[in-house]
Design a protein around this motif. Sequence first.
Motif, PDB file in Angstrom:
ATOM      1  N   ASN A 181       0.850  -1.185   0.000  1.00  0.00           N
ATOM      2  CA  ASN A 181       0.000   0.000   0.000  1.00  0.00           C
ATOM      3  C   ASN A 181       0.890   1.241   0.000  1.00  0.00           C
ATOM      4  O   ASN A 181       1.474   1.600   1.024  1.00  0.00           O
ATOM      5  CB  ASN A 181      -0.910  -0.034   1.233  1.00  0.00           C
ATOM      6  N   ALA A 204       1.309   5.147  -0.125  1.00  0.00           N
ATOM      7  CA  ALA A 204       0.515   6.345   0.171  1.00  0.00           C
ATOM      8  C   ALA A 204       1.072   7.591  -0.490  1.00  0.00           C
ATOM      9  O   ALA A 204       0.352   8.559  -0.700  1.00  0.00           O
ATOM     10  CB  ALA A 204       0.434   6.547   1.685  1.00  0.00           C
ATOM     11  N   THR A 245       5.003   4.059   2.504  1.00  0.00           N
ATOM     12  CA  THR A 245       4.089   2.918   2.485  1.00  0.00           C
ATOM     13  C   THR A 245       3.338   2.785   3.804  1.00  0.00           C
ATOM     14  O   THR A 245       3.792   3.249   4.840  1.00  0.00           O
ATOM     15  CB  THR A 245       4.837   1.592   2.213  1.00  0.00           C
ATOM     16  N   ILE A 246       2.205   2.142   3.729  1.00  0.00           N
ATOM     17  CA  ILE A 246       1.409   1.850   4.911  1.00  0.00           C
ATOM     18  C   ILE A 246       1.834   0.469   5.413  1.00  0.00           C
ATOM     19  O   ILE A 246       1.368  -0.549   4.915  1.00  0.00           O
ATOM     20  CB  ILE A 246      -0.104   1.856   4.584  1.00  0.00           C
ATOM     21  N   GLY A 247       2.788   0.453   6.340  1.00  0.00           N
ATOM     22  CA  GLY A 247       3.205  -0.794   6.957  1.00  0.00           C
ATOM     23  C   GLY A 247       4.625  -1.243   6.681  1.00  0.00           C
ATOM     24  O   GLY A 247       5.188  -2.037   7.430  1.00  0.00           O
ATOM     25  N   TYR A 280       4.204   3.028   9.381  1.00  0.00           N
ATOM     26  CA  TYR A 280       3.007   3.515   8.689  1.00  0.00           C
ATOM     27  C   TYR A 280       3.270   4.968   8.292  1.00  0.00           C
ATOM     28  O   TYR A 280       3.317   5.861   9.131  1.00  0.00           O
ATOM     29  CB  TYR A 280       1.778   3.382   9.585  1.00  0.00           C
ATOM     30  N   CYS A 281       3.453   5.190   6.995  1.00  0.00           N
ATOM     31  CA  CYS A 281       3.849   6.492   6.452  1.00  0.00           C
ATOM     32  C   CYS A 281       2.762   6.963   5.494  1.00  0.00           C
ATOM     33  O   CYS A 281       2.352   6.214   4.606  1.00  0.00           O
ATOM     34  CB  CYS A 281       5.175   6.361   5.717  1.00  0.00           C
ATOM     35  N   TYR A 282       2.311   8.194   5.652  1.00  0.00           N
ATOM     36  CA  TYR A 282       1.153   8.672   4.921  1.00  0.00           C
ATOM     37  C   TYR A 282       1.449   9.708   3.847  1.00  0.00           C
ATOM     38  O   TYR A 282       0.639   9.934   2.966  1.00  0.00           O
ATOM     39  CB  TYR A 282       0.108   9.192   5.916  1.00  0.00           C
ATOM     40  N   HIS A 292       3.544  10.666   9.828  1.00  0.00           N
ATOM     41  CA  HIS A 292       3.041   9.500  10.568  1.00  0.00           C
ATOM     42  C   HIS A 292       1.839   9.933  11.391  1.00  0.00           C
ATOM     43  O   HIS A 292       1.545  11.112  11.517  1.00  0.00           O
ATOM     44  CB  HIS A 292       4.108   8.968  11.540  1.00  0.00           C
ATOM     45  N   TRP A 293       1.213   8.966  12.007  1.00  0.00           N
ATOM     46  CA  TRP A 293       0.139   9.209  12.979  1.00  0.00           C
ATOM     47  C   TRP A 293       0.625   8.671  14.307  1.00  0.00           C
ATOM     48  O   TRP A 293       0.475   7.487  14.554  1.00  0.00           O
ATOM     49  CB  TRP A 293      -1.139   8.520  12.569  1.00  0.00           C
ATOM     50  N   ASP A 310      -1.459  13.975  14.469  1.00  0.00           N
ATOM     51  CA  ASP A 310      -1.391  13.080  13.314  1.00  0.00           C
ATOM     52  C   ASP A 310      -1.145  13.919  12.067  1.00  0.00           C
ATOM     53  O   ASP A 310      -1.809  14.926  11.850  1.00  0.00           O
ATOM     54  CB  ASP A 310      -2.700  12.306  13.166  1.00  0.00           C
ATOM     55  N   TYR A 318      -1.010  14.221   7.904  1.00  0.00           N
ATOM     56  CA  TYR A 318      -1.668  13.629   6.741  1.00  0.00           C
ATOM     57  C   TYR A 318      -0.968  13.907   5.422  1.00  0.00           C
ATOM     58  O   TYR A 318      -0.962  13.069   4.531  1.00  0.00           O
ATOM     59  CB  TYR A 318      -3.112  14.145   6.631  1.00  0.00           C
TER      60      TYR A 318
END
Length: 124
Positions: free
Chosen positions: A15, A17, A31-33, A57-59, A73-74, A99, A101
Amino acid sequence: EGIIEKHMIFQTPVNVAGLVEDLNGILWLATIGKGVVRYDENGVYEVTTNEGLAKNYCYSINCDKNNRLWVSHWPGISSIDVNTMQIKIYGGEHRMSGDFYNIWQDHEKHLWFASSEGQKVQKT
């Protein structure tokens, strides 16, 4: 019209982002994860919490004029110096709690961080 190609980075789908090209022309993926992934003709290189990233988890991701990657990150932000691979984490003690975005760069090369606590600017 051009042809759209699918690039498999890993054996299983990832995934993604966000993505950015650094000042050396290297592509980096948020990426998410799986953290941040460097993707070039030599293959892939993962930057994760094992290397010092705040979260896997990188947005969002962006690159500043000093060739540092900024990753949202969140909660919090990580920065990666592309030349040294030194990682710094920014959180509440740096007035970067909340958080995050999105990271956007304006025409003056300032980075803007969209967060759950409003927008913040980093004048580099």
